[in-house]
Design a protein around this motif. Structure first.
Motif, PDB file in Angstrom:
ATOM      1  N   PRO A   1       0.666  -1.214  -0.034  1.00 20.45           N
ATOM      2  CA  PRO A   1       0.010  -0.080  -0.069  1.00 20.45           C
ATOM      3  C   PRO A   1       0.849   1.222  -0.078  1.00 20.45           C
ATOM      4  N   ASP A   2       0.304   2.344  -0.286  1.00 25.26           N
ATOM      5  CA  ASP A   2       0.998   3.792  -0.263  1.00 25.26           C
ATOM      6  C   ASP A   2       1.354   3.981   1.059  1.00 25.26           C
ATOM      7  N   ALA A   3       2.620   4.462   1.301  1.00 25.52           N
ATOM      8  CA  ALA A   3       3.323   4.708   2.558  1.00 25.52           C
ATOM      9  C   ALA A   3       2.381   5.935   3.218  1.00 25.52           C
ATOM     10  N   ALA A   4       1.888   6.803   2.645  1.00 23.88           N
ATOM     11  CA  ALA A   4       1.078   7.864   3.333  1.00 23.88           C
ATOM     12  C   ALA A   4      -0.423   7.192   3.683  1.00 23.88           C
ATOM     13  N   ALA A   5      -0.800   6.605   3.055  1.00 21.91           N
ATOM     14  CA  ALA A   5      -2.063   5.985   3.628  1.00 21.91           C
ATOM     15  C   ALA A   5      -1.866   4.996   4.879  1.00 21.91           C
ATOM     16  N   ILE A   6      -0.758   4.442   4.826  1.00 18.78           N
ATOM     17  CA  ILE A   6      -0.251   3.508   5.907  1.00 18.78           C
ATOM     18  C   ILE A   6      -0.129   4.559   7.046  1.00 18.78           C
ATOM     19  N   GLU A   7       0.648   5.534   6.853  1.00 13.92           N
ATOM     20  CA  GLU A   7       0.702   6.537   8.154  1.00 13.92           C
ATOM     21  C   GLU A   7      -0.745   7.132   8.732  1.00 13.92           C
ATOM     22  N   LYS A   8      -1.726   7.245   7.653  1.00 11.16           N
ATOM     23  CA  LYS A   8      -2.998   7.733   8.296  1.00 11.16           C
ATOM     24  C   LYS A   8      -3.488   6.579   8.878  1.00 11.16           C
ATOM     25  N   ALA A   9      -3.448   5.449   8.516  1.00  7.50           N
ATOM     26  CA  ALA A   9      -4.147   4.176   9.017  1.00  7.50           C
ATOM     27  C   ALA A   9      -3.629   4.123  10.312  1.00  7.50           C
ATOM     28  N   ALA A  10      -2.282   3.930  10.796  1.00 16.10           N
ATOM     29  CA  ALA A  10      -1.713   3.944  12.025  1.00 16.10           C
ATOM     30  C   ALA A  10      -2.135   4.901  12.907  1.00 16.10           C
TER      31      ALA A  10
ATOM     32  N   LEU B   1     -13.582   3.075   9.237  1.00 15.36           N
ATOM     33  CA  LEU B   1     -13.248   1.877   8.653  1.00 15.36           C
ATOM     34  C   LEU B   1     -11.869   2.138   7.759  1.00 15.36           C
ATOM     35  N   ILE B   2     -10.931   1.076   8.115  1.00 18.85           N
ATOM     36  CA  ILE B   2      -9.740   0.841   7.228  1.00 18.85           C
ATOM     37  C   ILE B   2      -9.787  -0.227   6.597  1.00 18.85           C
ATOM     38  N   GLN B   3      -9.849   0.095   5.127  1.00 24.03           N
ATOM     39  CA  GLN B   3      -9.764  -1.286   4.146  1.00 24.03           C
ATOM     40  C   GLN B   3      -8.880  -1.448   3.435  1.00 24.03           C
ATOM     41  N   LEU B   4      -8.165  -2.725   3.712  1.00 24.28           N
ATOM     42  CA  LEU B   4      -7.019  -3.223   3.121  1.00 24.28           C
ATOM     43  C   LEU B   4      -7.286  -4.501   1.988  1.00 24.28           C
ATOM     44  N   ASP B   5      -7.166  -4.240   0.807  1.00 25.61           N
ATOM     45  CA  ASP B   5      -7.433  -5.156  -0.044  1.00 25.61           C
ATOM     46  C   ASP B   5      -6.381  -5.257  -1.377  1.00 25.61           C
ATOM     47  N   ILE B   6      -6.184  -6.304  -1.918  1.00 28.88           N
ATOM     48  CA  ILE B   6      -5.253  -6.424  -3.111  1.00 28.88           C
ATOM     49  C   ILE B   6      -6.037  -5.769  -4.202  1.00 28.88           C
ATOM     50  N   ASP B   7      -7.376  -5.826  -4.600  1.00 30.05           N
ATOM     51  CA  ASP B   7      -8.339  -5.234  -5.608  1.00 30.05           C
ATOM     52  C   ASP B   7      -8.758  -3.848  -5.437  1.00 30.05           C
ATOM     53  N   PRO B   8      -8.267  -2.924  -5.935  1.00 32.05           N
ATOM     54  CA  PRO B   8      -8.405  -1.555  -5.785  1.00 32.05           C
ATOM     55  C   PRO B   8     -10.131  -1.478  -5.979  1.00 32.05           C
TER      56      PRO B   8
ATOM     57  N   ASN C   1     -18.680  -1.116  -0.715  1.00 31.61           N
ATOM     58  CA  ASN C   1     -20.068  -1.188   0.106  1.00 31.61           C
ATOM     59  C   ASN C   1     -20.047   0.050   0.910  1.00 31.61           C
ATOM     60  N   TRP C   2     -18.925   0.261   1.711  1.00 31.56           N
ATOM     61  CA  TRP C   2     -18.761   1.129   2.499  1.00 31.56           C
ATOM     62  C   TRP C   2     -17.741   1.903   2.373  1.00 31.56           C
ATOM     63  N   GLN C   3     -17.480   3.470   2.587  1.00 31.55           N
ATOM     64  CA  GLN C   3     -16.652   4.200   2.283  1.00 31.55           C
ATOM     65  C   GLN C   3     -15.573   4.292   3.527  1.00 31.55           C
ATOM     66  N   PRO C   4     -14.157   3.838   3.288  1.00 31.53           N
ATOM     67  CA  PRO C   4     -13.434   3.905   4.347  1.00 31.53           C
ATOM     68  C   PRO C   4     -12.791   5.372   4.506  1.00 31.53           C
ATOM     69  N   GLU C   5     -12.316   5.503   5.612  1.00 32.94           N
ATOM     70  CA  GLU C   5     -11.615   6.623   5.855  1.00 32.94           C
ATOM     71  C   GLU C   5     -10.263   6.569   5.376  1.00 32.94           C
TER      72      GLU C   5
END
Length: 560
Positions: A182-191, A291-298, A304-308
């Protein structure tokens, strides 16, 4: 070489060990497989069974599994289980003999546009018309099956071309499964979101299992002080006797997991599309939870739900990055306090269920039977699931607990009845060192019992736990709830499953009393260890279901 010889060379170089199928013309593929490889051809009794066995094998190995069928009806018989493989994100490759090129469109025998039929149910379907393209087609098939969101693919070889020799380039194996981050900036936001959460929860789908992310899921759970719940596809990502495992979500909730889930303020979804049954038709979402949503498929992100935060990448890589980013932000004492609370909730609920599951009269309680299965078969047992109201007890943790990581073959969202009954054979061949049980109702069992002699001939020590209530329980229960006539849901004649098993080379045991349950299971385990398949016919109470199953359905009564 022939095109089929070239296909065999591809299978060899891609590490395929067996092919499941039912041949029409054995000169097509079977001859070349025998002449040019040590790959085992597993003869099934039906083409659909080949895809079912491949489905289970792909789930347990994570590698492409191969099935084979002949033209026309043979190809059509694969459709249901290839659809299930695609929905379940499992890499199944179907090889099919097609109608002759020279007669295509002219009303040839068993003529069928296989590619058009297969496109809606697979990731990719291709007909080979240029022999020189055979290596490219096979390499593409293997790459498509495992990469991105895995799924089924189809390769069709025209019958008149299959047995002719051509100058075909040597096969070069594909590069295998690719793992993105995943994108590094998105990882920081999720953390940062996870560090701020008061009651986070990890929800794992089949993508977590496909990635082999069990160690990362457990590590994140401990670091963040978060319980792990799963969809059916994610079940087995960790052993369910781990102190932070709280069962399954959606229609499969049990009391402890549902309460914790509904009070959570952050869900970390790993490898799930959050589809209908896993979310109770998209109605079950914790109030105000992020919601934090991690998936191989963009394309799965925001389905179904809009993740943060959306994290696109392989589950194990994404979780490893999230763990690293969270490490400096998470207080160990805070996480431990959460884990202690989760363990207390779990311990209390286990005691409640143990008391419930210890009681049974006649007919038998499914909960009583499944608790005994857990005790007798124990760890290192693969659960192959089926679809039906009674066998759904095996989904409801902790009535049955998956006691070892990676030991499930679940239904995908199509829930094709009979797939699990047959899939148990593929499961045992894929992991012969492990015990295999299939929990099924009598309705689903009758859709797959044609393969009992296959299991006996292969000496696959599998036990089918048949929860037999003499009816199609789920459809009939809707009739009961709606005060509707019970039409088309009762079996007026049910087969003698014990006699049927014995006639086909298996062991059969009828179990009607509580005191007979554990001895029958012990006999089954002993027979399995000698390579003998076993059918256990448990006569169970009709319309006795898990309390959450009842709660979901009584809130959705059908109209009269």
């Amino acid at each position: 070489m022939t095109i089929w010889h070239a296909v065999v060379e591809a299978l060899k170089k891609e590490g395929v060990e067996r092919v499941f199928g039912f041949p029409g013309n054995p000169r097509q593929f079977i001859r070349d497989l025998d002449l040019h490889s040590d790959i085992e051809f597993v003869l099934m009794r039906h083409e659909a069974s080949g895809a079912a066995a491949a489905y289970a094998s792909a789930r347990l190995t994570g590698k492409p599994a191969v099935c084979f069928a002949s033209p026309g009806p043979g190809a059509a018989n694969l459709v249901t289980n290839l659809l299930e493989a695609t929905c379940g994100s499992l890499p199944v490759i179907a090889l099919i003999t097609g109608v002759e090129n020279s007669q295509n469109g002219m009303g040839a025998f068993q003529e069928l546009d296989i590619v058009s039929m297969m496109k809606p149910v697979t990731k990719w379907a291709e007909r080979i018309t240029d022999p020189g393209q055979t290596p490219w087609t096979m390499r593409r098939a293997f790459q498509m099956a495992v990469n991105g969101r895995p799924g089924a693919v189809v390769v069709e070889v025209p019958q008149d071309m299959g047995a002719v020799e051509y100058d075909i380039p040597e096969y070069q194996a594909g590069i295998g499964k690719l793992k993105a981050r995943p994108d590094a900036a998105a990882i920081e936001k999720a953390a940062e979101l996870l560090a701020q959460a008061e009651q986070p929860l990890i929800l794992c789908g089949s993508g977590a299992v496909s990635s082999g992310a069990g160690a990362e899921v457990a590590a994140l759970a401990k670091l963040a002080g978060a319980p792990v719940m799963t969809t059916p596809g994610g079940r087995g990502i960790i052993a369910e006797d781990e102190p932070f495992a709280l069962g399954q979500a959606g229609i499969y909730f049990t009391e402890a997991g549902e309460k914790y889930y509904q009070e959570s303020d952050l869900i970390i979804s790993v490898g799930s599309r959050l589809e209908a049954f896993s979310t109770i038709w998209w109605s079950a979402w914790p109030k105000d939870a992020k919601l934090i949503q991690l998936d191989i498929d963009p394309e799965t992100i925001s389905l179904n739900w809009q993740p943060e935060v959306g994290l696109v990448g392989d589950a194990s890589n994404g979780l490893a990055d999230l763990i690293e980013a969270l490490a400096g932000r998470m207080a160990a004492d805070k996480a431990q306090a959460r884990l202690d609370r989760i363990a207390g909730i779990k311990s209390a609920y286990l005691a409640k269920v143990a008391q419930e599951a210890a009681e049974s009269g006649t007919p038998l309680s499914p909960a009583y039977v499944l608790a005994a299965v857990n005790r007798v078969f124990g760890k290192n047992t693969i659960l192959v699931s089926e679809n039906g109201a009674t066998d759904l007890w095996s989904y409801y943790w902790p009535y049955y607990q998956v006691l070892s990581e990676g030991c499930t073959v679940p239904m995908a969202e199509q829930t094709a009845m009979g797939l699990g009954v047959v899939g148990a054979i593929g499961a045992k061949l894929a992991r012969p060192e492990q015990k295999v049980i299939c929990v099924t109702g009598d309705g689903a069992f009758q859709m797959g019992m044609l393969e009992l002699p296959t299991a006996a001939g292969l000496k696959t020590g599998v036990t089918w736990v048949v929860l037999n209530n003499g009816r199609l329980g789920w459809p009939q229960w809707h009739q009961v709830l709606g005060d509707l006539p019970q039409v088309g849901t009762n079996f007026t004649v049910n087969p003698d499953l014990v006699a049927l098993a014995e006639a086909q080379g298996c062991v059969g045991l009828r179990v009607e009393k509580p005191e007979e349950v554990e001895p029958a299971l012990a006999k089954a385990l002993e027979a399995n260890q000698q390579g003998k398949p076993v059918v256990l016919d448990f006569h169970t109470e009709a319309h006795k279901y898990s309390e959450h199953f009842v709660r979901v359905h009584t809130g959705r009564k059908p109209a009269k």
